[in-house]
Design a protein around this motif. Structure first.
Motif, PDB file in Angstrom:
ATOM      1  N   GLU A 116      11.606  -1.417  37.468  1.00 13.96           N
ATOM      2  CA  GLU A 116      11.256  -2.688  38.532  1.00 13.96           C
ATOM      3  C   GLU A 116      10.653  -1.705  40.425  1.00 13.96           C
ATOM      4  O   GLU A 116       9.569  -1.581  40.930  1.00 13.96           O
ATOM      5  CB  GLU A 116      12.037  -3.140  38.821  1.00 13.96           C
ATOM      6  CG  GLU A 116      11.829  -4.959  38.166  1.00 13.96           C
ATOM      7  CD  GLU A 116      12.531  -5.980  39.062  1.00 13.96           C
ATOM      8  OE1 GLU A 116      12.776  -6.121  40.019  1.00 13.96           O
ATOM      9  OE2 GLU A 116      13.725  -6.753  38.221  1.00 13.96           O
ATOM     10  N   VAL A 120       7.411  -0.944  42.106  1.00 17.39           N
ATOM     11  CA  VAL A 120       6.778  -0.893  43.113  1.00 17.39           C
ATOM     12  C   VAL A 120       6.369   0.324  43.921  1.00 17.39           C
ATOM     13  O   VAL A 120       4.585   0.576  44.745  1.00 17.39           O
ATOM     14  CB  VAL A 120       7.430  -1.192  44.428  1.00 17.39           C
ATOM     15  CG1 VAL A 120       7.439  -1.551  45.582  1.00 17.39           C
ATOM     16  CG2 VAL A 120       8.358  -2.377  43.223  1.00 17.39           C
ATOM     17  N   TYR A 231       7.576  -3.422  52.296  1.00 13.67           N
ATOM     18  CA  TYR A 231       7.141  -3.629  51.750  1.00 13.67           C
ATOM     19  C   TYR A 231       7.802  -4.266  50.745  1.00 13.67           C
ATOM     20  O   TYR A 231       8.091  -4.653  49.815  1.00 13.67           O
ATOM     21  CB  TYR A 231       5.667  -2.795  51.709  1.00 13.67           C
ATOM     22  CG  TYR A 231       4.910  -3.051  50.101  1.00 13.67           C
ATOM     23  CD1 TYR A 231       4.141  -4.691  50.230  1.00 13.67           C
ATOM     24  CD2 TYR A 231       4.873  -2.671  48.936  1.00 13.67           C
ATOM     25  CE1 TYR A 231       3.275  -4.657  49.227  1.00 13.67           C
ATOM     26  CE2 TYR A 231       4.354  -2.516  48.385  1.00 13.67           C
ATOM     27  CZ  TYR A 231       3.152  -3.805  47.773  1.00 13.67           C
ATOM     28  OH  TYR A 231       2.821  -4.050  47.091  1.00 13.67           O
ATOM     29  N   PHE A 232       8.563  -2.848  50.207  1.00 16.18           N
ATOM     30  CA  PHE A 232       8.466  -2.642  49.614  1.00 16.18           C
ATOM     31  C   PHE A 232      10.637  -3.761  49.022  1.00 16.18           C
ATOM     32  O   PHE A 232      10.414  -4.324  47.871  1.00 16.18           O
ATOM     33  CB  PHE A 232       9.752  -1.283  49.124  1.00 16.18           C
ATOM     34  CG  PHE A 232      11.211  -0.889  48.203  1.00 16.18           C
ATOM     35  CD1 PHE A 232      10.961  -1.246  47.161  1.00 16.18           C
ATOM     36  CD2 PHE A 232      12.343  -0.418  48.723  1.00 16.18           C
ATOM     37  CE1 PHE A 232      11.735  -0.903  45.899  1.00 16.18           C
ATOM     38  CE2 PHE A 232      13.155   0.088  48.018  1.00 16.18           C
ATOM     39  CZ  PHE A 232      13.097  -0.543  46.341  1.00 16.18           C
ATOM     40  N   ARG A 234      10.593  -6.302  50.416  1.00 17.82           N
ATOM     41  CA  ARG A 234       9.707  -7.838  50.026  1.00 17.82           C
ATOM     42  C   ARG A 234       9.536  -7.879  48.392  1.00 17.82           C
ATOM     43  O   ARG A 234       9.508  -8.624  47.701  1.00 17.82           O
ATOM     44  CB  ARG A 234       8.355  -7.783  50.663  1.00 17.82           C
ATOM     45  CG  ARG A 234       9.410  -8.076  51.948  1.00 17.82           C
ATOM     46  CD  ARG A 234       8.451  -9.353  53.269  1.00 17.82           C
ATOM     47  NE  ARG A 234       8.412  -8.793  54.874  1.00 17.82           N
ATOM     48  CZ  ARG A 234       9.808  -9.017  55.176  1.00 17.82           C
ATOM     49  NH1 ARG A 234      10.585  -9.610  54.579  1.00 17.82           N
ATOM     50  NH2 ARG A 234       9.991  -8.920  56.242  1.00 17.82           N
ATOM     51  N   ALA A 235       8.917  -6.789  47.635  1.00 17.02           N
ATOM     52  CA  ALA A 235       8.026  -6.636  46.486  1.00 17.02           C
ATOM     53  C   ALA A 235       9.490  -7.295  45.655  1.00 17.02           C
ATOM     54  O   ALA A 235       9.858  -7.254  44.474  1.00 17.02           O
ATOM     55  CB  ALA A 235       7.481  -5.817  46.466  1.00 17.02           C
ATOM     56  N   LEU A 236      10.544  -6.384  46.246  1.00 17.43           N
ATOM     57  CA  LEU A 236      11.923  -6.526  44.995  1.00 17.43           C
ATOM     58  C   LEU A 236      12.943  -7.844  44.959  1.00 17.43           C
ATOM     59  O   LEU A 236      13.271  -8.226  44.712  1.00 17.43           O
ATOM     60  CB  LEU A 236      12.556  -5.448  45.595  1.00 17.43           C
ATOM     61  CG  LEU A 236      13.823  -4.306  44.999  1.00 17.43           C
ATOM     62  CD1 LEU A 236      12.696  -4.161  43.431  1.00 17.43           C
ATOM     63  CD2 LEU A 236      13.924  -3.284  45.279  1.00 17.43           C
ATOM     64  N   GLU A 239       9.311 -11.936  49.219  1.00 20.01           N
ATOM     65  CA  GLU A 239       8.018 -12.913  50.567  1.00 20.01           C
ATOM     66  C   GLU A 239       9.598 -13.096  52.068  1.00 20.01           C
ATOM     67  O   GLU A 239       9.280 -12.279  53.054  1.00 20.01           O
ATOM     68  CB  GLU A 239       7.085 -13.321  50.565  1.00 20.01           C
ATOM     69  CG  GLU A 239       5.889 -12.653  50.059  1.00 20.01           C
ATOM     70  CD  GLU A 239       5.421 -11.703  50.715  1.00 20.01           C
ATOM     71  OE1 GLU A 239       5.912 -11.729  52.194  1.00 20.01           O
ATOM     72  OE2 GLU A 239       5.388 -10.213  50.504  1.00 20.01           O
TER      73      GLU A 239
END
Ligand code: DAH
Length: 344
Positions: A116, A120, A231-232, A234-236, A239
């Motif tokens: 995962e 990203v 960003y990383f 929040r992707a994991l 949000e």
């Protein structure tokens, strides 16, 4: 004698025909009496007839009758054994029994989590690099700006193989190896195993996984570090997750920051939360702007290039993401645990 020979053949034929029809113990018993019975058995009577055979033919005639007797008694023995063998019950299927489930293997939860993370960064144009698990002092420490005897080395409890060889204590040496062999721009992550002298407890093991990240280019600033890591995360984690950067120290970055995320177990609302200790925050990674001295060590001009790096504990973060209270669960290979992850 010719006459006797025909009689012998006749008896043999009669026996073979009768044997085909004898299917149970009772009919075999009758067959035995009919052929080998003491008084009137067909074979027994042939022995009687031997008496009237001419003396010079007796030997051969005797042999033939004996052979027939052997044949009949052997065959009877086999057939008797067959009918006595226990009969297997016919197989029946119990339609009410639950089916037997065959499990297909699934990827290990840490592998899933690592993939995962990789996805990203691959999406942001990073490449994946690897380095050796056995390292030299130079790559693990010195090139990363830990001078010999520097007290900062003590924060990494190192497992030494011999004076200059050790099990890497972090994935940061891969940064150095990549910078030595490639020119900027560099955008990489390096996942891998790392080793420390730790006594196992719920959040520490002597072997665990880290992922290192490194970006080197012209004009790279702390804003890039912050934006990319946010960003990383929040992707994991989604949000809405709260993220904070906290000043810290690493010999190989200046300035350095540790990154905390909001405790997803209690969201800071439980003063006795076992996961965050009531602080509401959980540290997941270390990061910073690559120290100019580190760039000099690999012949990258710090006047022209700058960069940032980070290192994240995969196991620790996976524990948090999956809500697992014990890091050791990942390595005990208990199928009841492992089967909860991946595709069923
Ligand atoms: N190597 C550090 C550790 O094991 C983590 C880390 C901190 C890596 C800052 C970095 C960094 O690349 O910039 O604790």
């Amino acid at each position: 004698m010719a006459n006797l020979k025909d009689r012998i053949d006749g008896v043999r034929k009669a026996f073979e025909d009768a044997a085909l029809k004898a299917g149970d113990a009772k009919s075999l018993e009758e067959l035995r009496t009919a052929f080998l019975g003491r008084k009137r058995g067909h074979v027994t009577l042939l022995f009687e007839e031997l008496k009237s055979v001419a003396p010079e033919e007796k030997r051969e005639a005797g042999r033939l009758v004996n052979e027939l007797k052997g044949f009949v008694s052997d065959r009877l023995q086999v057939l008797e054994a067959v009918v006595q063998a226990p009969v297997r019950p016919a197989r029946t299927i119990d339609m009410t029994l639950p089916g037997r489930k065959r499990y297909v293997g699934t990827p290990h939860p840490l592998t899933l989590f690592q993939k995962e993370i990789e996805a990203v960064f691959l999406g942001m144009g990073f490449a994946i690099e690897e380095g050796p698990e056995i390292e030299t002092d130079y790559y693990n420490f010195e090139a990363l700006n830990f001078p010999p005897h520097h007290p900062a080395r003590d924060s990494w409890d190192t497992l030494y193989i011999k004076d200059d060889l050790l099990l890497r204590t972090h994935t940061s040496p891969v940064q150095v190896r990549v910078m030595e062999r490639s020119k900027p721009p560099i955008r990489i992550i390096c996942p891998g195993r790392v080793f420390r002298r730790e006594t196992p407890d719920p959040t520490h093991l002597p072997m665990f996984l880290q992922v290192e990240g490194l970006v080197i280019d012209e004009g790279i600033t702390f804003a890039h570090l912050k934006g990319t890591l946010e960003y990383f995360i929040r992707a994991l984690f989604g949000e809405k997750i709260k993220v904070r950067f906290r000043p810290s120290f690493f010999p190989f970055t200046e300035p350095s920051a540790e990154v905390d995320i909001e405790c997803i177990v209690c969201s800071g609302k439980d003063a006795s939360c076992r996961v965050c200790g009531g602080t509401g925050w959980k540290e997941i990674l270390g990061s910073g702007m690559v120290d100019p001295q580190v760039l000099k060590n690999v012949n990258i001009d710090p006047e022209k290039y700058s960069g940032w790096a980070f290192g994240l504990g995969i196991d620790r973060t996976a524990m948090f993401a999956f809500g697992i209270p014990e890091m050791r669960y990942f390595y005990e290979n208990d199928l009841r645990f492992l089967r909860q992850f991946g595709t069923k």
